[in-house]
Design a protein around this motif. Structure first.
Motif, PDB file in Angstrom:
ATOM      1  N   GLY A 124      -8.161   1.735   4.181  1.00 46.66           N
ATOM      2  CA  GLY A 124      -8.398   0.724   3.304  1.00 46.66           C
ATOM      3  C   GLY A 124      -9.319  -0.658   3.278  1.00 46.66           C
ATOM      4  N   ARG A 125      -9.106  -0.963   4.774  1.00 42.77           N
ATOM      5  CA  ARG A 125      -9.785  -2.192   5.245  1.00 42.77           C
ATOM      6  C   ARG A 125     -11.322  -2.001   5.014  1.00 42.77           C
ATOM      7  NH1 ARG A 125      -6.017  -3.514  10.695  1.00 42.77           N
ATOM      8  NH2 ARG A 125      -4.170  -3.073   9.633  1.00 42.77           N
TER       9      ARG A 125
ATOM     10  N   ALA B 196     -12.485  -1.503   1.649  1.00 45.15           N
ATOM     11  CA  ALA B 196     -12.749  -2.958   0.962  1.00 45.15           C
ATOM     12  C   ALA B 196     -14.030  -3.580   1.338  1.00 45.15           C
ATOM     13  CB  ALA B 196     -11.470  -3.859   1.206  1.00 45.15           C
TER      14      ALA B 196
ATOM     15  N   VAL C 129      -7.360  -6.383  -3.447  1.00 48.88           N
ATOM     16  CA  VAL C 129      -7.864  -7.470  -2.473  1.00 48.88           C
ATOM     17  C   VAL C 129      -9.627  -7.819  -2.662  1.00 48.88           C
ATOM     18  CG1 VAL C 129      -8.634  -7.848   0.034  1.00 48.88           C
ATOM     19  CG2 VAL C 129      -6.556  -6.607  -0.770  1.00 48.88           C
TER      20      VAL C 129
ATOM     21  N   ALA D 175      -8.408  -7.411   3.689  1.00 43.72           N
ATOM     22  CA  ALA D 175      -7.397  -6.475   3.642  1.00 43.72           C
ATOM     23  C   ALA D 175      -6.378  -6.225   4.649  1.00 43.72           C
ATOM     24  CB  ALA D 175      -8.256  -5.124   3.384  1.00 43.72           C
TER      25      ALA D 175
ATOM     26  N   ILE E 277      -3.066  -3.910   4.214  1.00 45.71           N
ATOM     27  CA  ILE E 277      -3.685  -2.576   4.054  1.00 45.71           C
ATOM     28  C   ILE E 277      -4.010  -1.680   5.103  1.00 45.71           C
ATOM     29  CG2 ILE E 277      -5.514  -1.667   2.570  1.00 45.71           C
ATOM     30  CD1 ILE E 277      -3.808  -3.329   0.986  1.00 45.71           C
TER      31      ILE E 277
ATOM     32  N   GLU F 224      -6.466  -1.235  -1.876  1.00 45.91           N
ATOM     33  CA  GLU F 224      -7.359  -2.454  -1.357  1.00 45.91           C
ATOM     34  C   GLU F 224      -7.931  -3.066  -2.575  1.00 45.91           C
ATOM     35  OE1 GLU F 224      -9.775   1.160  -1.519  1.00 45.91           O
ATOM     36  OE2 GLU F 224      -7.771   0.567  -0.586  1.00 45.91           O
TER      37      GLU F 224
ATOM     38  N   TRP G 249     -12.791  -6.318   5.313  1.00 49.15           N
ATOM     39  CA  TRP G 249     -11.771  -5.719   6.326  1.00 49.15           C
ATOM     40  C   TRP G 249     -10.882  -6.800   6.677  1.00 49.15           C
ATOM     41  CZ3 TRP G 249      -9.895  -6.726  11.109  1.00 49.15           C
ATOM     42  CH2 TRP G 249      -9.305  -5.618  11.864  1.00 49.15           C
TER      43      TRP G 249
END
Length: 412
Positions: free
Chosen positions: A321-322, A325, A149, A312, A317, A146, A309
């Motif tokens: 990971g979201r 991020a 991003v 990502a 992702i 992430e 979110w």
């Protein structure tokens, strides 16, 4: 006698900044809130008001803004910026919409007028690249999926500054629509020209500036940056934009060498800038705007989490990971203060400076906490919910992501 007082005052400021920076380092914390608090202590209404050195501090603060933007430009190549514009502009539009509008709405609701609304929109929109980069390094997330991003959103925000700063500079100067449009056209034309020249002829420019002697390289890059910044300001474009464009134009070994040489100067004058902003904020003016600042901080922390979110998810992702991020993007810092500082200098709204100070103090402290705890808290709250990943969108990483040391050294 005046000279002796100046040396004593300025020496005390630098010494205090050094001790505060050391304290922040031991606490693994951003020094920005400590620098702002130091400015409040040295300013009017504070514990030790300055006198003789205030004018010199003002010049140092202006150099600090120029070096901040120069170093930011050095982090990216022109091809990085073009790639990000092509592939990540939807994330940039979501970021601008959900994070600028709360600031603008708050200013209008408080009756501050449209110009202050545009300024406060920028304060709530732009995340702190330096604080976020440091937090990612501290948490060991520089290699996470992430992270590109997050960095792409920061790149788009930084590039947007090249358009946004000339707009607010023109608005704060009180120029008409025709003059304002001309200023914006000059800024856009300069940015487009620099990107084109940097992509096509960046090697030649870097070769011209390059020098094996660190002293000569430092003098040429610093002199060129301040000269271009001055010319940009003369054209009502913004000195910071001029410095940013110089950084983009330099690449390769020259950019790496200039980054190494200028980092200590950047840190020194950036610290002076935060102190200068604090000097112009009366501590007694903060309590009346503390509640609006807190409400605005809560709203824009949530909108930043949503932005990360969404971006990502668009990049394919995973759910974890979201949330990481989104939590990482919450911190505001140096550029929120740069934007608010322009408004404070122009005197459009006396409460804007105190509100921006309180707002940044809150989010620069909360930002590292949301980066660490948003993911586990969100997974507990939304346990059991399934969410299919969106098709992955290519995410080009800026030059700063190629080497973790480069990213970790950004202001923080």
């Amino acid at each position: 006698m005046h000279s002796a007082v100046f040396l004593i005052e300025f020496g005390a400021i630098i010494l205090a900044l050094g001790l505060l920076g050391r304290l922040a380092g031991r606490l693994s914390f951003s020094p920005i809130p400590l620098y702002l608090l130091a400015g409040l202590a040295f300013g009017e209404g504070g514990l030790l008001p300055l006198g003789a050195s205030e004018e010199f501090v003002a010049i140092g603060a202006e150099i600090g803004v120029i070096l901040l933007l120069l170093m930011l430009g050095l982090e990216y190549t022109a091809s990085d910026l073009v790639s990000n514009l092509k592939t990540q502009y939807p994330a940039g539009l979501v970021d601008m919409t959900f994070n600028a509008l709360p600031g603008a709405a708050a200013a209008l609701l408080m009756g501050w007028g449209p110009v202050a609304a545009v300024v406060l929109a920028g304060v709530t929109w732009i995340s702190s690249s330096g604080v976020i980069a440091k937090v990612l390094g501290d948490l060991g997330r520089l290699g996470n999926r992430e992270t590109p991003v997050i960095l792409s959103i920061l790149v788009l925000e930084d590039l947007a500054m090249a358009v946004y700063l000339p707009i607010i500079t023109a608005l704060l100067a009180g120029v008409g629509w025709a003059a304002g449009g001309l200023t914006l056209a000059i800024a856009l034309g300069a940015a487009g020209l620099v990107l084109f020249v940097a992509v096509r002829y960046g090697r030649h420019i870097s070769r011209f500036v390059s020098s094996d002697d660190p002293e000569k390289l430092l003098l040429v890059v610093l002199g060129l940056t301040i000269l271009v910044a001055g010319l940009a300001q003369q054209l009502q474009v913004s000195a910071a934009v001029g410095a940013f464009l110089v950084g983009i134009a330099l690449s390769g070994e020259v950019a790496d060498g200039a980054h190494t040489l200028l980092s200590p100067l950047r840190d020194l004058f950036a610290a002076v800038f935060f102190v200068f902003f604090g000097l112009h904020t009366d501590p007694a003016s903060i309590p009346p705007v503390l509640l609006p600042a807190l409400l605005l901080a809560v709203v824009t922390a949530c909108t930043k989490i949503f932005t990360g979110w969404w971006a990502a998810r668009r990049a394919g992702i995973s759910v974890k990971g979201r949330w990481r991020a989104g939590g990482a993007l919450v911190a505001r810092g140096e550029f929120s203060i740069v934007i608010a500082g322009l408004a404070v200098t122009s005197g459009i709204e006396p409460r804007l400076g105190p509100l921006a100070t309180a707002y940044v103090l809150i989010l620069v402290i909360v930002g590292p906490l949301t980066a660490r705890y948003t993911e586990p808290l969100a997974l507990k709250l939304f346990a059991g919910r399934k969410d299919k990943a969106a098709p992955a969108a290519p995410v080009p990483a800026p030059r700063a992501a190629e080497e973790s040391a480069s990213v970790d050294e950004r202001l923080g």
